[in-house]
Design a protein around this motif. Structure first.
Motif, PDB file in Angstrom:
ATOM      1  N   TYR A 133     -35.555  35.023 -53.347  1.00 26.08           N
ATOM      2  CA  TYR A 133     -34.763  35.890 -52.483  1.00 26.08           C
ATOM      3  C   TYR A 133     -33.619  36.520 -53.255  1.00 26.08           C
ATOM      4  CZ  TYR A 133     -33.985  37.426 -47.700  1.00 26.08           C
ATOM      5  OH  TYR A 133     -33.904  38.183 -46.564  1.00 26.08           O
ATOM      6  N   ARG A 134     -32.982  37.525 -52.658  1.00 31.62           N
ATOM      7  CA  ARG A 134     -31.895  38.231 -53.338  1.00 31.62           C
ATOM      8  C   ARG A 134     -30.634  37.357 -53.396  1.00 31.62           C
ATOM      9  NH1 ARG A 134     -28.490  40.006 -49.353  1.00 31.62           N
ATOM     10  NH2 ARG A 134     -29.482  40.256 -47.334  1.00 31.62           N
ATOM     11  N   GLY A 135     -29.939  37.450 -54.494  1.00 30.75           N
ATOM     12  CA  GLY A 135     -28.708  36.705 -54.717  1.00 30.75           C
ATOM     13  C   GLY A 135     -28.593  36.316 -56.183  1.00 30.75           C
ATOM     14  N   GLU A 136     -27.388  35.984 -56.575  1.00 26.42           N
ATOM     15  CA  GLU A 136     -27.155  35.665 -57.986  1.00 26.42           C
ATOM     16  C   GLU A 136     -27.411  34.203 -58.312  1.00 26.42           C
ATOM     17  OE1 GLU A 136     -23.381  37.052 -59.411  1.00 26.42           O
ATOM     18  OE2 GLU A 136     -23.604  38.987 -58.396  1.00 26.42           O
ATOM     19  N   ASN A 137     -27.284  33.326 -57.332  1.00 25.40           N
ATOM     20  CA  ASN A 137     -27.510  31.908 -57.572  1.00 25.40           C
ATOM     21  C   ASN A 137     -28.146  31.295 -56.327  1.00 25.40           C
ATOM     22  OD1 ASN A 137     -25.400  31.231 -55.669  1.00 25.40           O
ATOM     23  ND2 ASN A 137     -23.928  31.764 -57.271  1.00 25.40           N
ATOM     24  N   PHE A 138     -28.488  30.031 -56.418  1.00 26.54           N
ATOM     25  CA  PHE A 138     -29.192  29.366 -55.324  1.00 26.54           C
ATOM     26  C   PHE A 138     -28.405  29.442 -54.021  1.00 26.54           C
ATOM     27  CE2 PHE A 138     -30.173  25.718 -52.669  1.00 26.54           C
ATOM     28  CZ  PHE A 138     -31.540  25.850 -52.554  1.00 26.54           C
ATOM     29  N   SER A 139     -27.124  29.191 -54.054  1.00 21.86           N
ATOM     30  CA  SER A 139     -26.298  29.201 -52.834  1.00 21.86           C
ATOM     31  C   SER A 139     -26.317  30.577 -52.170  1.00 21.86           C
ATOM     32  CB  SER A 139     -24.852  28.803 -53.143  1.00 21.86           C
ATOM     33  OG  SER A 139     -24.809  27.450 -53.526  1.00 21.86           O
ATOM     34  N   GLN A 140     -26.161  31.632 -52.959  1.00 21.65           N
ATOM     35  CA  GLN A 140     -26.190  32.991 -52.407  1.00 21.65           C
ATOM     36  C   GLN A 140     -27.560  33.313 -51.827  1.00 21.65           C
ATOM     37  OE1 GLN A 140     -25.012  35.889 -55.292  1.00 21.65           O
ATOM     38  NE2 GLN A 140     -22.814  35.444 -55.092  1.00 21.65           N
ATOM     39  N   LYS A 141     -28.596  32.930 -52.548  1.00 21.72           N
ATOM     40  CA  LYS A 141     -29.953  33.201 -52.094  1.00 21.72           C
ATOM     41  C   LYS A 141     -30.231  32.495 -50.769  1.00 21.72           C
ATOM     42  CE  LYS A 141     -31.768  33.972 -56.700  1.00 21.72           C
ATOM     43  NZ  LYS A 141     -32.868  33.790 -57.605  1.00 21.72           N
TER      44      LYS A 141
END
Length: 92
Positions: A21-29
């Motif tokens: 999914y979109r995001g820079e890291n796991f938490s954002q995703k």
């Protein structure tokens, strides 16, 4: 600021979905994934219900067509027998 910290265990399948999914890291995703799903839930539900209604209507129409085809086939069989009988009379 994000103050909630959690430790979770995920299956490989779920991790794959989040990781893609979109995001820079796991938490954002993960956050983007959850927010997108939750914010679209009502529209997805309405779409699902609309599609189910359309599918139901299409199945009813298909059954009506099948019924007409069966009736047409029965008429065709009767005409075949009638034509054969007339041909016998003519040739007889």
């Amino acid at each position: 600021m994000k103050s909630n910290q959690k430790c979770v265990r995920l299956s490989d399948r779920v991790l794959k979905y989040i990781d893609g999914y979109r995001g820079e890291n796991f938490s954002q995703k993960l956050e983007n994934y959850v927010l997108d799903v939750e914010e679209r839930r009502e529209q997805l539900t309405l779409d699902w219900e609309r599609l189910n209604a359309m599918t139901h209507a299409q199945r009813q129409e298909l059954e009506r067509l099948r019924s007409r085809i069966r009736r047409t086939a029965e008429v065709d069989l009767r005409f075949t027998a009638l034509v054969s009988a007339v041909m016998e009379l003519v040739d007889g």
